[in-house]
Design an enzyme around this catalytic site. Structure first.
Site, PDB file in Angstrom:
ATOM      1  N   GLU A 157       1.065   3.777   1.913  1.00 58.09           N
ATOM      2  CA  GLU A 157       1.613   4.129   3.218  1.00 58.09           C
ATOM      3  C   GLU A 157       2.795   3.239   3.591  1.00 58.09           C
ATOM      4  OE1 GLU A 157      -1.590   3.483   2.373  1.00 58.09           O
ATOM      5  OE2 GLU A 157      -2.937   4.163   3.952  1.00 58.09           O
ATOM      6  N   CYS A 197      -2.124  -0.555   7.575  1.00 56.69           N
ATOM      7  CA  CYS A 197      -1.259   0.618   7.443  1.00 56.69           C
ATOM      8  C   CYS A 197      -1.194   1.398   8.748  1.00 56.69           C
ATOM      9  CB  CYS A 197      -1.741   1.496   6.298  1.00 56.69           C
ATOM     10  SG  CYS A 197      -1.508   0.690   4.684  1.00 56.69           S
ATOM     11  N   CYS A 217      -6.017   1.929   6.108  1.00 59.15           N
ATOM     12  CA  CYS A 217      -6.641   0.677   6.540  1.00 59.15           C
ATOM     13  C   CYS A 217      -5.987   0.242   7.859  1.00 59.15           C
ATOM     14  CB  CYS A 217      -6.468  -0.391   5.465  1.00 59.15           C
ATOM     15  SG  CYS A 217      -4.769  -1.002   5.304  1.00 59.15           S
ATOM     16  N   HIS A 250       0.859  -1.184   0.000  1.00 65.50           N
ATOM     17  CA  HIS A 250       0.000   0.000   0.000  1.00 65.50           C
ATOM     18  C   HIS A 250       0.897   1.236   0.000  1.00 65.50           C
ATOM     19  CE1 HIS A 250      -3.800  -2.032   1.920  1.00 65.50           C
ATOM     20  NE2 HIS A 250      -3.274  -2.751   0.946  1.00 65.50           N
TER      21      HIS A 250
END
Length: 156
Positions: free
Chosen positions: A62, A93, A90, A60
């Site tokens: 992040e 993360c 999420c 992701h």
């Protein structure tokens, strides 16, 4: 704990950079999400969504940005940093941010399907004292949401 109020000019500057990174993700066929890690007014890590291209479900924006920041800092602890991301983080993360000791997260659009900063669950408010992350959402929300809307509309 109440979230730290945004710093309008600074937050907009770094969120605009995250939006540019989200466009890189889109150009690569990834969901358009971008993130930057900032310490002392300087970007020390950046990333965009790469799970498809990297064959990595953890890639992701992040996580990619946190990895780059940890490498630049030569330390997995990123105390005193702010993560700017175009979509509400999420749980994975946000957990990585907590483990890295990130101080603050500023995000654009709310994620009503998987958001962990108030949309679905509110992890920043449930973290133990001393490990809590200040979270602030809605910075450049319209731009972030529109980028995602156009991306998914083009896939239908």
């Amino acid at each position: 704990m109440a979230p730290v109020n945004p710093e309008p000019a600074t937050d907009l500057h770094f969120m605009h950079h995250a939006l540019i990174l989200a466009e890189r993700a889109q150009a690569a066929g990834e969901v358009p999400i971008g993130a930057v890690v900032v310490r002392g007014g300087r970007i020390i890590g950046e990333g965009w969504n790469q799970p498809i291209g990297a064959h990595d479900p953890t890639a992701h924006a992040e996580i990619v940005a946190l990895r780059a920041a940890a490498t630049a800092a030569a330390n997995y602890r990123l105390a005193g940093t702010t993560v700017y991301v175009t979509l509400e983080p999420c749980p994975m993360c946000l957990g990585a941010m907590q483990n890295a000791r990130v101080s603050r997260v500023v995000f654009g659009a709310w994620d009503v399907k998987a958001g962990a900063c108030g949309s679905v669950i509110d992890l920043p408010r449930q973290m133990r004292p001393g490990a809590a992350i200040d979270a602030f959402g809605g910075v450049c929300a319209d731009e972030s949401r529109e980028l995602l809307r156009r991306f998914f509309a083009s896939r239908r």
